[in-house]
Design an enzyme around this catalytic site. Sequence first.
Site, PDB file in Angstrom:
ATOM      1  N   SER A  37       0.824  -1.203   0.000  1.00 42.93           N
ATOM      2  CA  SER A  37       0.000   0.000   0.000  1.00 42.93           C
ATOM      3  C   SER A  37       0.868   1.266   0.000  1.00 42.93           C
ATOM      4  O   SER A  37       1.748   1.414  -0.852  1.00 42.93           O
ATOM      5  CB  SER A  37      -0.966  -0.042   1.185  1.00 42.93           C
ATOM      6  OG  SER A  37      -1.957   0.943   1.070  1.00 42.93           O
ATOM      7  N   ASP A  63      -9.238  -4.528  -5.550  1.00 42.68           N
ATOM      8  CA  ASP A  63      -8.415  -3.667  -4.696  1.00 42.68           C
ATOM      9  C   ASP A  63      -8.855  -2.222  -4.805  1.00 42.68           C
ATOM     10  O   ASP A  63      -9.237  -1.744  -5.878  1.00 42.68           O
ATOM     11  CB  ASP A  63      -6.949  -3.804  -5.140  1.00 42.68           C
ATOM     12  CG  ASP A  63      -5.958  -3.243  -4.139  1.00 42.68           C
ATOM     13  OD1 ASP A  63      -6.373  -2.597  -3.152  1.00 42.68           O
ATOM     14  OD2 ASP A  63      -4.756  -3.446  -4.355  1.00 42.68           O
ATOM     15  N   HIS A  69      -7.666  -5.456  -1.057  1.00 42.71           N
ATOM     16  CA  HIS A  69      -6.432  -4.753  -0.712  1.00 42.71           C
ATOM     17  C   HIS A  69      -5.533  -5.533   0.246  1.00 42.71           C
ATOM     18  O   HIS A  69      -4.363  -5.195   0.398  1.00 42.71           O
ATOM     19  CB  HIS A  69      -6.804  -3.403  -0.074  1.00 42.71           C
ATOM     20  CG  HIS A  69      -5.667  -2.450   0.058  1.00 42.71           C
ATOM     21  ND1 HIS A  69      -4.908  -2.021  -1.015  1.00 42.71           N
ATOM     22  CD2 HIS A  69      -5.151  -1.815   1.159  1.00 42.71           C
ATOM     23  CE1 HIS A  69      -3.984  -1.173  -0.593  1.00 42.71           C
ATOM     24  NE2 HIS A  69      -4.100  -1.038   0.720  1.00 42.71           N
TER      25      HIS A  69
END
EC number: 3.4.11.5
Length: 310
Positions: A107, A240, A266
């Site tokens: 991320s 995602d 995610h």
Amino acid sequence: MTAPEMSTEGTLSHRGHQVWWGRAESPGGTAPPLLTVHGGPGMPHDCLEPLAALRSERPVVFYDQYGCGRSDRAADPSEYDVELFVDELATVRDRLAPGPVHLFAHSYGGPLLLEYLLRRRPADVLSVTLSNTFPSVAGLSAGWDARLSELDPEHGKALRDGPSGEAYGPALGEFVSRFILPGEMPEPLVRAQMSSGGEVYERMHGSSWFSADGQWSAWDATGRLATLEVPTLVVGGTRDQCVPSLAATLASSLPHAELVVLEAGHMPFFEVGDAYLGLLRDFLAGTESGSPDAGQRRIQSENLRHDVPE
């Protein structure tokens, strides 16, 4: 899931504050270490705990960035900036994994790791894994806008309007279950949220989830990535919040990158953990073997795909 026991843990000093670190390893895990970089900004290492399962092959090193988790918080949030976190990562690597190393980021850890590679040009980096991340914040924001359009129209509007309205909570719940992680939140994520750093998030990302107006807001590395020669695995997710096209752009901008898109959101290491860890194991071992097929996945699973959905 209880917190994995760290073989060793402690703190190191960086610019006058203390940074927590932990190392998960087993006696037989003699392969080069994997150093992990969490995202958020300010979502501590707990959210990456599934990676500790690799300890039987290699040490896995975690740390909490300044401003979250078990690390110190700044008295003045203006201390937080990109160069500080790049320098912190360099210090962690130099102290805890100074030799040949694999680097992993998830991320918002992706921009941080990429800036470390671009600014510092570190030696002895065997591979890089960029998971559920992005090459530019503008691209991230555009992807979010597309995801919000997939929600119930009232929920999309509530999230665009910001967290002050009554509809924001239910709308965010739908967004999380569809694009972050379905089902009940795993215990490591609960812990991560409880010790997350709100001030570092606001300073670095922005005033709310869907308002990227912080220190990273103008960041775009797309045009600089061609200079990174290290073998790279880029992992995306069909559902995602970092939409699959971001992973595709990231992979196509790097000279030695392979793209794998998972049938997941995610947090694929929770959602499709066996497939995810198998993919990562195969990639890391392949880069160490020097095999010409090191970048070609041999895992057969319904959770893996090499095409990129719209």
